[in-house]
Design a protein around this motif. Structure first.
Motif, mmCIF file in Angstrom:
data_model
loop_
_atom_site.group_PDB
_atom_site.id
_atom_site.type_symbol
_atom_site.label_atom_id
_atom_site.label_comp_id
_atom_site.label_asym_id
_atom_site.label_seq_id
_atom_site.Cartn_x
_atom_site.Cartn_y
_atom_site.Cartn_z
ATOM 1 N N TYR A 80 24.906 27.144 -20.988
ATOM 2 C CA TYR A 80 24.266 27.110 -21.526
ATOM 3 C C TYR A 80 24.268 28.180 -22.667
ATOM 4 O O TYR A 80 24.540 29.144 -21.988
ATOM 5 N N LYS A 81 24.059 28.914 -23.855
ATOM 6 C CA LYS A 81 24.130 30.029 -24.792
ATOM 7 C C LYS A 81 22.714 29.475 -25.837
ATOM 8 O O LYS A 81 22.041 29.274 -26.373
ATOM 9 N N ASN A 82 22.122 31.075 -25.969
ATOM 10 C CA ASN A 82 21.373 30.771 -26.900
ATOM 11 C C ASN A 82 21.229 32.906 -27.612
ATOM 12 O O ASN A 82 21.963 33.190 -27.209
ATOM 13 N N LEU A 83 20.774 32.076 -28.023
ATOM 14 C CA LEU A 83 20.674 33.968 -28.876
ATOM 15 C C LEU A 83 19.763 33.718 -30.222
ATOM 16 O O LEU A 83 18.958 32.342 -30.517
ATOM 17 N N SER A 84 18.792 34.986 -30.088
ATOM 18 C CA SER A 84 17.220 35.485 -30.521
ATOM 19 C C SER A 84 17.717 36.472 -31.680
ATOM 20 O O SER A 84 18.547 37.470 -31.303
ATOM 21 N N MET A 85 16.888 36.798 -33.286
ATOM 22 C CA MET A 85 16.842 37.634 -33.663
ATOM 23 C C MET A 85 15.818 37.534 -34.722
ATOM 24 O O MET A 85 15.354 36.481 -34.948
ATOM 25 N N PRO A 86 15.306 38.954 -35.461
ATOM 26 C CA PRO A 86 14.346 38.907 -35.913
ATOM 27 C C PRO A 86 14.530 38.473 -37.766
ATOM 28 O O PRO A 86 15.680 39.328 -37.678
ATOM 29 N N VAL A 87 14.308 37.828 -38.305
ATOM 30 C CA VAL A 87 14.760 37.674 -39.722
ATOM 31 C C VAL A 87 13.734 37.754 -40.467
ATOM 32 O O VAL A 87 12.488 37.032 -40.502
ATOM 33 N N THR A 88 14.404 38.177 -42.031
ATOM 34 C CA THR A 88 13.294 38.121 -43.054
ATOM 35 C C THR A 88 13.150 36.901 -43.697
ATOM 36 O O THR A 88 14.125 36.275 -43.711
ATOM 37 N N PRO A 89 12.513 36.575 -44.543
ATOM 38 C CA PRO A 89 12.427 35.381 -45.023
ATOM 39 C C PRO A 89 13.785 35.135 -46.305
ATOM 40 O O PRO A 89 14.519 33.836 -46.389
ATOM 41 N N GLU A 90 14.367 36.169 -46.547
ATOM 42 C CA GLU A 90 14.589 36.192 -47.799
ATOM 43 C C GLU A 90 16.698 36.309 -46.996
ATOM 44 O O GLU A 90 17.066 34.962 -47.564
ATOM 45 N N PHE A 91 16.799 36.374 -46.019
ATOM 46 C CA PHE A 91 17.636 36.125 -45.016
ATOM 47 C C PHE A 91 17.935 34.438 -44.186
ATOM 48 O O PHE A 91 19.028 34.247 -44.770
#
Lengths: 167, 148, 162
Positions: A80-91
Motif C-alpha cells: 500500500y502506498k500513499n502520498l499527500s500534499m497541499p495544492v493550489t487550484p492552478e496547480f
C-alpha cells in the motif's frame, strides 16, 4: 531493398527507445504513486509513505484489521502506498491535465470512476483487465491532494465495494 | 426577503468577524431557507450544519425516559449515581486496556493501518456511489424511452 | 451534588464528543479522548459548583486531553520509529483525511488551517459560542479569538469563491 530494410529497422529501434522508455518510466511493479507523482517529490509538504509486503503480512497474521471484511481484502493486497500534499487550484488543474495525458499514453491504468464537484475531484484507477492488480484513488479537495494505491495479484473490486455495506 | 445589499453587507461583516452570534444565526438560517440565492458560502454553511448532526457513539451516561422523576425520588438519584460510577469504572477499564494494547503495538504501523482502513472504506463508498449514479443515469435514460 | 449540575454533565456529552472528534478527526481517538475527559470531569465533581460554565470547562479539558494525547503519541513515535526507513508524522492521519462524506466535510474544509484557527472556527460555527467562551476554552484572549476567526473566515472566503 536491403538498405531500406536496415533504415526501417533503425527507425523502429529509435522509436522504441524514444517512446518505450517514456511509457515504462517506472518498473512493472511500480504503483500509481511511483508512476505519476514522484516528480512532485520536491514540492513543499509532499509526504509519501508505504506499507510493504512484510508489514501487510504481519498485520494480516496478527489479525490486526478492525473489520473482518477489511482483513479479507488485505489478504489480496501486497503493498500500500500513499502520498499527500497541499495544492493550489492552478496547480491542481495543470496536474490533472498532465495526469490524464500520461495515463492515456501509458495505457496501464483504466479510469474506473471520476467524480467532480465544485470543490473536489475524486478519481479511481484500476490496473489489469481480467485480474485487478492495483486500485488507486486520487482525491483533491479544499487545497489538499491525496493519492493512495493498493497493489496485489488479484484484488476483488466487488469485495471492496461491499465493504461499506457490511461494516 | 432580505435585500441583496443587506445580504452583501452582512456577509462582509461576517468575514470581518464583526457579526454577533444572533446575526450569524440569522444569516445562516436565511441562506438555508433561500437556496436560490446561490451565494458561494452555502457549501460551507451546509457542511457546518451537517457536522452538527455527527453521531455520538457514547451512550453509557444516558438516563432513561424516567429522568423527570429523578427530581422527586432521591432513591433514583442515588441509583443513577451508582450506575454512573459503575459506567465510569467500566469505561476506565476499557480505556486502560485499550491504551495498553495501543502501547504494545507499533504506533507507526497503527497510523499507516488507519490510513489503509480509511482509504479502503473511502474507495468502497465511491464504488457504491459510482453504481448508484450509473443506475440513476440508466433509469433516467431508459424509463422515459419506455414511456414514449 | 446539585442535581442540575449532574444533568448538565450528562447533557454535555454529545458536545464534548463532537469537539473531541473535531480535534482527533478519527472515531477511535475521539472515543479515547472523550472517555478520558469524562473520567477527569467526574473525578472533579466536588468542584462542579464552583465552575461558572461546565460545558466550557469540559471543552477545555477535552482540548488539554487531546494535546497530551498528541504529545504521548509523538514521544512513542520517536521511540519506536528507529527500525522504519520512512518516518510518518504524528498528524499523518489528519493530513490524509480528504473526507468525501458530507457529514465530515466541515473538517475537510478547515483542515489546511493551523490547529488553533480550526478550533476557533469549530467553536464559533458549530457550537455557536461567544468570543469570551472560546477564549476561556482555548486559554487565549478574546481579541486573539477575533483575529484568528477573521483569518479562518478569510481562508473560507478565498476557498469558497474560487
Amino acid at each position: 531493398m536491403k538498405a531500406q530494410f536496415i533504415i526501417l529497422l533503425l527507425l523502429s529501434l529509435s522509436f522504441n527507445l524514444a517512446f518505450g522508455q517514456e511509457r515504462n518510466s517506472g518498473k512493472a511493479d511500480d504503483s500509481f504513486v511511483d508512476a505519476y507523482f514522484t516528480t512532485y517529490a520536491k514540492m513543499p509538504g509532499y509526504d509519501a509513505q508505504m506499507m510493504g509486503e512484510a508489514m501487510v503480512k504481519r498485520l494480516n497474521d496478527k489479525e490486526a484489521w478492525k473489520h473482518p471484511s477489511i482483513a479479507r481484502i488485505m489478504k489480496q493486497v501486497k503493498t500500500y502506498k500513499n502520498l499527500s500534499m497541499p495544492v493550489t487550484p492552478e496547480f491542481t488543474s495543470s496536474m490533472l491535465e498532465q495526469l490524464d495525458q500520461q495515463v492515456k499514453k501509458d495505457r496501464r491504468y483504466d479510469q474506473y470512476y471520476r467524480k467532480v464537484t465544485a470543490n473536489s475531484t475524486v478519481i479511481i484507477y484500476t490496473r489489469g483487465k481480467q485480474l485487478i492488480k492495483e486500485i488507486a484513488v486520487v482525491s483533491i479537495a479544499w487545497g489538499h491532494l491525496t493519492v493512495s494505491s493498493f497493489i496485489g495479484d488479484q484484488i476483488d473490486l466487488e469485495s471492496v465495494r461491499a465493504l461499506s455495506e457490511n461494516r | 426577503m432580505m435585500e441583496a445589499a443587506e445580504l452583501k453587507r452582512l456577509l462582509e461583516k461576517y468575514y470581518a468577524a464583526e457579526t454577533t452570534l444572533a446575526e450569524e444565526r440569522a444569516l445562516k438560517q436565511y441562506l438555508e431557507q433561500h437556496p436560490a440565492q446561490q451565494v458561494s458560502e452555502q457549501p460551507f454553511f451546509q457542511a457546518v450544519n451537517e457536522f452538527k448532526l455527527l453521531d455520538t457513539p457514547i451512550q453509557e451516561f444516558r438516563t432513561s425516559s424516567s429522568e423527570s422523576r429523578i427530581h422527586r425520588l432521591s432513591v433514583w438519584r442515588r441509583t443513577l449515581r451508582q450506575v454512573a460510577a459503575v459506567a465510569i469504572l467500566a469505561l476506565t477499564t476499557v480505556a486502560i486496556s485499550q491504551s495498553y494494547r495501543r502501547y504494545e503495538r507499533n504506533k507507526a504501523e497503527a497510523l499507516l493501518q488507519q490510513n489503509v482502513e480509511a482509504d479502503l472504506m473511502r474507495i468502497s463508498n465511491l464504488l457504491n456511489q459510482a453504481d448508484a449514479n450509473l443506475n440513476n443515469a440508466v433509469k433516467n435514460a431508459v424509463i422515459p424511452g419506455l414511456n414514449n | 451534588m446539585n442535581q442540575s449540575l449532574y444533568e448538565k454533565f450528562l447533557s454535555s456529552q454529545s458536545k464534548l464528543y463532537r469537539f473531541a472528534y473535531s480535534l482527533a478527526k478519527n472515531v477511535s481517538d475521539a472515543k479515547d479522548i472523550h472517555q478520558d475527559t469524562l473520567i477527569k470531569i467526574w473525578e472533579m465533581r466536588e468542584q462542579w459548583e464552583r465552575w461558572e460554565n461546565m460545558e466550557a470547562y469540559g471543552m477545555r479539558i477535552t482540548r488539554n486531553t487531546y494535546l497530551n494525547f498528541q504529545k504521548a503519541r509523538q514521544r512513542r513515535l520517536h521511540l519506536e520509529l528507529g527500525e522504519l526507513t520512512e518516518k510518518p508524522q504524528p498528524n499523518e492521519i489528519e493530513k490524509h483525511m480528504v473526507i468525501d462524506d458530507l457529514k465530515h466535510q466541515f473538517l475537510s474544509m478547515i483542515q489546511p488551517l493551523p490547529q488553533l484557527q480550526q478550533n476557533i472556527l469549530y467553536l464559533r460555527e458549530v457550537e455557536e459560542l461567544e468570543y469570551k467562551e472560546i477564549a476561556e476554552i482555548l486559554e487565549i484572549s478574546a481579541s486573539q479569538v477575533k483575529v484568528y476567526l477573521f483569518r479562518g473566515r478569510q481562508f473560507i472566503k478565498t476557498n469558497t469563491q474560487k
